[in-house]
Design a protein around this motif. Structure first.
Motif, PDB file in Angstrom:
ATOM      1  N   SER A 101       0.825  -1.203   0.000  1.00 33.29           N
ATOM      2  CA  SER A 101       0.000   0.000   0.000  1.00 33.29           C
ATOM      3  C   SER A 101       0.863   1.258   0.000  1.00 33.29           C
ATOM      4  N   THR A 102       0.396   2.256  -0.754  1.00 33.03           N
ATOM      5  CA  THR A 102       1.089   3.549  -0.760  1.00 33.03           C
ATOM      6  C   THR A 102       0.725   4.370   0.462  1.00 33.03           C
ATOM      7  N   GLY A 103      -0.364   3.999   1.139  1.00 35.80           N
ATOM      8  CA  GLY A 103      -0.814   4.782   2.281  1.00 35.80           C
ATOM      9  C   GLY A 103      -1.580   6.026   1.895  1.00 35.80           C
ATOM     10  N   ALA A 104      -1.712   6.302   0.596  1.00 33.50           N
ATOM     11  CA  ALA A 104      -2.419   7.486   0.114  1.00 33.50           C
ATOM     12  C   ALA A 104      -3.859   7.106  -0.239  1.00 33.50           C
ATOM     13  N   VAL A 105      -4.803   7.803   0.338  1.00 37.27           N
ATOM     14  CA  VAL A 105      -6.219   7.495   0.111  1.00 37.27           C
ATOM     15  C   VAL A 105      -6.547   7.601  -1.375  1.00 37.27           C
ATOM     16  N   GLY A 106      -7.066   6.528  -1.944  1.00 33.34           N
ATOM     17  CA  GLY A 106      -7.504   6.515  -3.328  1.00 33.34           C
ATOM     18  C   GLY A 106      -6.458   6.095  -4.328  1.00 33.34           C
ATOM     19  N   LEU A 107      -5.178   6.197  -3.972  1.00 29.96           N
ATOM     20  CA  LEU A 107      -4.143   5.897  -4.954  1.00 29.96           C
ATOM     21  C   LEU A 107      -4.031   4.403  -5.236  1.00 29.96           C
ATOM     22  N   ASP A 108      -4.098   3.571  -4.203  1.00 30.94           N
ATOM     23  CA  ASP A 108      -3.974   2.122  -4.409  1.00 30.94           C
ATOM     24  C   ASP A 108      -5.034   1.603  -5.380  1.00 30.94           C
ATOM     25  N   GLY A 145      -3.497  13.926   5.278  1.00 26.89           N
ATOM     26  CA  GLY A 145      -2.447  13.322   4.457  1.00 26.89           C
ATOM     27  C   GLY A 145      -2.648  13.539   2.974  1.00 26.89           C
ATOM     28  N   PHE A 146      -2.128  12.599   2.217  1.00 29.08           N
ATOM     29  CA  PHE A 146      -2.177  12.627   0.746  1.00 29.08           C
ATOM     30  C   PHE A 146      -3.452  11.923   0.304  1.00 29.08           C
ATOM     31  N   ARG A 147      -4.359  12.663  -0.346  1.00 29.54           N
ATOM     32  CA  ARG A 147      -5.636  12.082  -0.754  1.00 29.54           C
ATOM     33  C   ARG A 147      -5.854  12.325  -2.238  1.00 29.54           C
ATOM     34  N   LEU A 148      -6.131  11.250  -2.948  1.00 31.59           N
ATOM     35  CA  LEU A 148      -6.439  11.370  -4.368  1.00 31.59           C
ATOM     36  C   LEU A 148      -7.869  11.876  -4.517  1.00 31.59           C
ATOM     37  N   GLY A 149      -8.018  12.859  -5.419  1.00 30.66           N
ATOM     38  CA  GLY A 149      -9.334  13.440  -5.637  1.00 30.66           C
ATOM     39  C   GLY A 149      -9.990  12.907  -6.893  1.00 30.66           C
ATOM     40  N   GLU A 150     -10.751  13.789  -7.530  1.00 31.12           N
ATOM     41  CA  GLU A 150     -11.495  13.402  -8.710  1.00 31.12           C
ATOM     42  C   GLU A 150     -10.618  13.408  -9.954  1.00 31.12           C
ATOM     43  N   ARG A 151     -11.029  12.631 -10.911  1.00 28.73           N
ATOM     44  CA  ARG A 151     -10.380  12.632 -12.220  1.00 28.73           C
ATOM     45  C   ARG A 151     -10.595  13.996 -12.883  1.00 28.73           C
ATOM     46  N   GLU A 156      -7.908  28.519 -14.914  1.00 29.58           N
ATOM     47  CA  GLU A 156      -8.890  29.513 -14.492  1.00 29.58           C
ATOM     48  C   GLU A 156      -8.449  30.193 -13.194  1.00 29.58           C
ATOM     49  N   SER A 157      -7.162  30.557 -13.156  1.00 33.52           N
ATOM     50  CA  SER A 157      -6.575  31.274 -12.017  1.00 33.52           C
ATOM     51  C   SER A 157      -6.569  30.464 -10.730  1.00 33.52           C
ATOM     52  N   ARG A 158      -6.675  29.145 -10.845  1.00 34.05           N
ATOM     53  CA  ARG A 158      -6.576  28.275  -9.675  1.00 34.05           C
ATOM     54  C   ARG A 158      -5.450  27.274  -9.907  1.00 34.05           C
ATOM     55  N   LEU A 159      -4.679  26.989  -8.836  1.00 31.89           N
ATOM     56  CA  LEU A 159      -3.567  26.042  -8.926  1.00 31.89           C
ATOM     57  C   LEU A 159      -4.015  24.677  -8.424  1.00 31.89           C
ATOM     58  N   TYR A 160      -3.903  23.684  -9.284  1.00 35.40           N
ATOM     59  CA  TYR A 160      -4.265  22.313  -8.944  1.00 35.40           C
ATOM     60  C   TYR A 160      -2.992  21.477  -8.778  1.00 35.40           C
ATOM     61  N   ARG A 161      -3.056  20.525  -7.878  1.00 34.36           N
ATOM     62  CA  ARG A 161      -2.036  19.474  -7.824  1.00 34.36           C
ATOM     63  C   ARG A 161      -2.599  18.260  -8.557  1.00 34.36           C
ATOM     64  N   THR A 162      -1.794  17.695  -9.474  1.00 30.75           N
ATOM     65  CA  THR A 162      -2.300  16.594 -10.290  1.00 30.75           C
ATOM     66  C   THR A 162      -1.363  15.393 -10.228  1.00 30.75           C
ATOM     67  N   LEU A 163      -1.926  14.219 -10.464  1.00 31.30           N
ATOM     68  CA  LEU A 163      -1.168  12.966 -10.446  1.00 31.30           C
ATOM     69  C   LEU A 163      -1.553  12.130 -11.661  1.00 31.30           C
ATOM     70  N   ALA A 164      -0.533  11.519 -12.277  1.00 29.90           N
ATOM     71  CA  ALA A 164      -0.778  10.604 -13.392  1.00 29.90           C
ATOM     72  C   ALA A 164       0.225   9.464 -13.314  1.00 29.90           C
ATOM     73  N   ILE A 165      -0.228   8.271 -13.647  1.00 30.38           N
ATOM     74  CA  ILE A 165       0.661   7.103 -13.696  1.00 30.38           C
ATOM     75  C   ILE A 165       1.218   7.021 -15.118  1.00 30.38           C
ATOM     76  N   TYR A 193      -5.525   7.972 -16.450  1.00 32.60           N
ATOM     77  CA  TYR A 193      -6.161   9.284 -16.358  1.00 32.60           C
ATOM     78  C   TYR A 193      -5.339  10.192 -15.448  1.00 32.60           C
ATOM     79  N   VAL A 194      -5.612  11.475 -15.558  1.00 25.07           N
ATOM     80  CA  VAL A 194      -5.000  12.474 -14.681  1.00 25.07           C
ATOM     81  C   VAL A 194      -5.988  12.775 -13.550  1.00 25.07           C
ATOM     82  N   TYR A 195      -5.452  12.751 -12.314  1.00 23.62           N
ATOM     83  CA  TYR A 195      -6.289  12.981 -11.144  1.00 23.62           C
ATOM     84  C   TYR A 195      -5.797  14.212 -10.379  1.00 23.62           C
ATOM     85  N   GLU A 196      -6.721  14.894  -9.755  1.00 22.65           N
ATOM     86  CA  GLU A 196      -6.357  15.923  -8.798  1.00 22.65           C
ATOM     87  C   GLU A 196      -6.072  15.243  -7.460  1.00 22.65           C
TER      88      GLU A 196
END
Length: 492
Positions: free
Chosen positions: A250-257, A463-469, A433-442, A453-456
């Protein structure tokens, strides 16, 4: 047995030098009944190296005779060695005897020195003789022929008596000189400058009757003495793979596994790539905080010490401090200063084995590039290091820095590092749109499926939580994010 049958006796056993790393380069150590030249300029470590060998042999019950042909007194020599941890005063003057042949060389020449060595070597029952100042013999020889005869007689003496002889010299003579052709081995010590950094090296130029690891090997001198760091890829033989398991960590990050089929494959190497501050260290700590007594973890970092890591983990709701206090997770921190890459690799491997680590987080793989003297080695070096870790059954997570925080033309140029990774996770910022997002992609997950897919993602007290696609967006991975407009209209 016919007349054509021959019997080849086994080669002589190696004699370990006791100098860390040197025996690996010499494939076991020195050969007995042999004469070796140790060549290097002033300050390169010849005297320290020779004395360290003497005291290592003394610890095994052997006796050494250290003969100087220089005007320097033994009292001065020993005073300079007192701070070295290998220096054991119990052996000085007994198992390791210091004598001067300076006056004998001046009055009786090379023949007198040879008689002196024969007489005192026998009296001391020395299995090792060090002659410090070979250049002085060369300067006092009446002719080149007389010098060659001395080297030949010395080799005969070593063979008959059964001792090993080290000849120390700062002479700049090269391989065409007779002494180098006549001796059994030639070790060269040197140093060079790489911009503002000076580094030392050892190179075996000759080792008769035996294999050795050729090329330059970095060295260091400290209070512990002389140490050689063999090139990792040159001394690593056939590796026995760890028993594979159909297991995910497990990565320990919510949603990533969930998007990587349950976690990181066992005994694999994962690279977390992204700009500064995006969350690479946080994700690495989430991974390491899943360590257990059965599968301990290790953090090897270059930018944050244990105190700062504890504070960061506390702010993220991670129980790193408790795991460290229980001995489940170990932390090793080095400032990215002037360490050598092979030195760092040795410490990683030794610490992993000592701690029994099964999860390893190396925060800042870029430090290996900074520590590299030869940048062309980096790919081979990292490939070997990760192969060793896989064979130890270690699941490793690295972090690597992208130069650009947002956008840029060079954001994905990390070929040398990415080649070692079986799995690559890209973390990026995206301004929309003048907002800074953190994104993750495998980008890569070897022998495993993953969501393409790319996720926020979010970083907060949970902690580290994966958001919506990320929907209706392109260009995030390339650093040029933009919203897709409705059909028939241009991009926004």
């Amino acid at each position: 047995m016919s007349e054509t049958d021959t019997h080849v006796p086994p080669g002589p056993a190696r004699v370990p030098t006791g100098v860390p790393g040197l025996d690996a380069v010499l494939e076991g150590g020195l050969l007995p009944r042999a004469v070796y030249i140790v060549q290097g300029g002033p300050g390169e470590g010849k005297t320290i190296l020779a004395n360290q060998i003497c005291y290592s042999w003394a610890a095994r019950g052997e006796r050494s005779l250290y003969v100087t042909l220089l005007a320097e007194t033994h009292h001065r020599l020993l005073r300079h060695l007192q701070n070295m941890t290998f220096m054991d005063n119990r052996h000085a003057g007994t198992s390791v005897t210091y004598e001067s042949a300076f006056d004998i060389l001046r009055t009786d020449g090379l023949e007198g020195v040879l008689r002196y060595l024969s007489r005192n070597g026998k009296r001391q029952q020395a299995s090792l003789i060090v002659i410090d100042g070979l250049f002085a013999l060369e300067e006092n020889a009446h002719s080149e022929r007389a010098f060659r005869e001395f080297i030949n007689d010395l080799s005969v003496y070593a063979d008959v008596v059964g001792c090993t002889i080290l000849l120390l010299t700062n002479s700049k003579r090269d391989s065409g000189s007779p002494e180098f052709t006549m001796v059994d081995g030639w070790l060269q010590l040197g140093s060079e400058e790489d911009y503002s950094r000076t580094y030392r090296y050892l190179q075996v130029r000759k080792f008769r009757g035996s294999g050795f690891v050729a090329g330059r090997h970095m060295t260091a001198i400290s209070n512990a003495g002389f140490r050689v760091f063999p090139r990792l890829e040159a001394v690593t033989g056939e590796l026995e793979s760890a028993v594979m398991r159909d297991q995910r960590l497990s990565t320990g990050a919510v949603g990533l596994d969930a998007i990587i089929e349950g976690g990181i494959p066992y005994s694999s190497t994962t690279l977390l790539v992204g700009p500064t501050g995006v969350g690479k260290t946080t994700l690495g700590l989430s991974f390491i905080c899943q360590s257990t007594v059965e599968e301990p973890g290790l953090v090897f970092g270059f930018y944050e010490d244990e105190h700062r890591l504890r504070r960061r983990a506390d702010a993220l709701g991670l129980e790193l401090g408790a795991l460290i206090d229980k001995g489940i997770v170990g932390v090793v921190h080095h400032s990215p200063t002037e360490f050598l890459q092979d030195e760092l690799a040795e410490e990683i491997i030794e610490t992993v084995r000592r701690h029994g680590a099964r999860r390893l987080f190396i925060d800042g793989v870029d430090a290996f590039k900074q520590a590299s003297v030869d940048s062309q080695r980096l790919g081979r070096f990292l490939s070997t290091l990760t192969a060793i870790l896989r064979c130890e059954g270690v699941t490793t997570v690295f972090t690597a820095e992208l130069a650009e925080i947002v956008g840029g033309q060079h954001g994905l140029q990390f070929t040398a590092v990415s080649a070692i990774a079986e799995n690559i996770i890209l973390l990026r910022y995206a301004e929309l749109e003048s907002r800074l997002y953190r994104t993750l992609a495998i980008l890569k997950m070897r022998e495993s499926g993953f969501d393409p897919y790319v996720y926020e993602f979010h970083l907060d007290a949970r902690g580290f939580r994966l958001g919506e696609r990320m929907e209706g967006t392109e260009g995030v991975i390339t650093g040029r994010p933009h919203r897709l407009s409705p059909a028939g209209e241009g991009n926004v």
